[in-house]
Scaffold this motif. Sequence first.
Motif: not given
Length: 696
Positions: A386, A242-244, A283, A226, A285
Amino acid sequence: MLERSRLVGYLLVFMIATSAFLPRYSATTPNSIGCNGQISDWAQDEKCGVRNGTEFYVTWNATHVFFAWNGTNLDGEGDLFIYLNTTVGGCNQTTDWSGTHTLPFLADYGYCVENAGYYALRSASSGWNDMGITLPSPYIGYSNNRLTELALTRESIGNPVWLEVVAFLQEETSSRVLVSYPTKNAIGHTAENFTAYYSFRLIDGYSPATMCGINDLDTIPPNIINLEYNASAIENMQIYINYTINEIGGGLNHTYIRYTTNNWATFTDLIPQSISGDYFSGNYSACIGSYNAGTLVEFAIFACDFSGNEFWLNNNSENYKIHVYSGLGGDSQPPSISSTMHSPTLPVVGQKINITTVVTDNVGVSVVYLHWTTDNWANIFDTQMYPFVNGIYYLEIGPFTAGTTVKYVIHALDTSNNEAWDNNYGQDYVINVGMDVTPPVIDTPSHVPSSPISGEQITIFVNVTDVNSITNVFVRYTTNNWSSYNDEVMENVVGTEYSANIGSFASGTWIYYAICAVDGAGNTAWMNNNNMNYLIIVGSGVDQTPPIITDVMHTPLTPLPGANVVIQAHVFDESGIQNVSVGWTSNNWQSVNYAMMTNIGNNDYSVSIGGFSDGTTVYYFIRAYDVLGNVAYDTASGFYYTFTVSSSGDDIPPYIESHSLIPSAPMGMQNVSVLCNAYDYGSGMRNVTIRWTDNN
């Protein structure tokens, strides 16, 4: 290595200070244990497992971690060791003490207790030598009180936030493992290879045993998904990434974004902010700043777990690129908003709601908000959404109580401060939260060992899922064919998996069990093997040979409507037969019926079933248990035995063959016997008569 005059066994407890919380019952952390030999100091929710007459407990407070092992006299029956890991490095081998064992993680420290005369903390960095520090006074189990209680200062093991734990008891006269925790770990070997461990999060307000996870050996690196960023940006506009991260093994240690603006002549490692999540996923950011037009920003993302597994997300070694533009040109065109939706479309109490929309702009999107309310706009929330990919923005809200009505619209601004609204053509987007009436989903359970013997504890595993939260899972079992039963609460070991320990039991015990699960809305589900329950038969550990089934047949071969059908089989076993049954279906296995067969002598078993209507096709098989629980099936090599009911009946006559006279040449006044073989493959033999004459 400790000098001793005799070989002793160990109880080894291995921890990595990475993922930590242990279970408690009617008490939550922080909790302080006095180490005074009082089992009443420990709550049931701090008991992590029961196996082979022992119990294992864990809890903690702000300054100490406490352990208890109940059921062992350490003054003669074994020694207690606790190994800890508080860093990425360490050692995955135990100290060489009559042999070594392999751990499922890297350990840094070891707490060793031989008896009341020897206890010390050791370190892997010194080759498992004693650290020489003063430890809090333990209570060592002996013949009159078999409870051992230990305490360690959190400072002495590096002030960990998470803990991973393995515990085991080693035989005194060899390195053979007698008991191990978690119970998924094997026992009985002198060089054991442990593959599972407990995970604990050392925070307040948790019940250690109910919150602990059980993990397998971790060789899988974290997974970064993501990823959200804009491939183009306007000068002086803040750039967000942003990432997961999903980490299913040893727990996430650290992550950072590495970026450059000068083609990697120099670079910066930026630790992102954790937006949401837990030890295993989350998550993230980060804002990497704003830049002048013409700047090319390149970046990649790094993640490492506590097992030392590393992963780079770097666009297949091409890195990710962001181009910065001037944004000049007198833009007056607002963003375009489309494809607004939410999932699930009809949420129930306890479910979170994911809202997505697509926002594009001729210059660039600055920010997208979810403008929403739960009380018809009396109170309003503006929550930033997001960015994902291809103009998709998302936000997760909830869960909400039953009967809640959520209304929302989308508000977007571009980099020129032009704004746009999507209010569903003035109708708003509406979400009605309903009652949860769906019960949990219970998978088919399993048990270890698959063929238990007398004295062995049995662990039952099952996976349970629900759209809401799970509040209770238990196994209901009986050893006397439901004259009475026991309910054993199953612990959530990891993810959706639950387990419970039962037993041990005597050889020949038949254990029927079923699984019950209750969700947060009070919906209840049972998994009981189509009302037949699941069966465990405890053997002696000697005879593991199942019965032998032969000579299966039925008569008549083609029964008439309403007629009974007799099924017979020959069954033999050296230890003796417990029971024999026929399993049959008349609706192509949509349901299965069982009928117990009767021993009619000489190991022959028989049962009558029916009658059936015209045209019915019946498939059947034979199942036999011996007295030690070994089971055999005869399914005709997977084709099953079968017959079809026909109103036309049997139109094939019997067969007569091999007739003879005794004596073959009789003399006057001598009696004569007539012998023959007569059989019928249809309705069966009714009678055989002889017709004779002495006058031609």
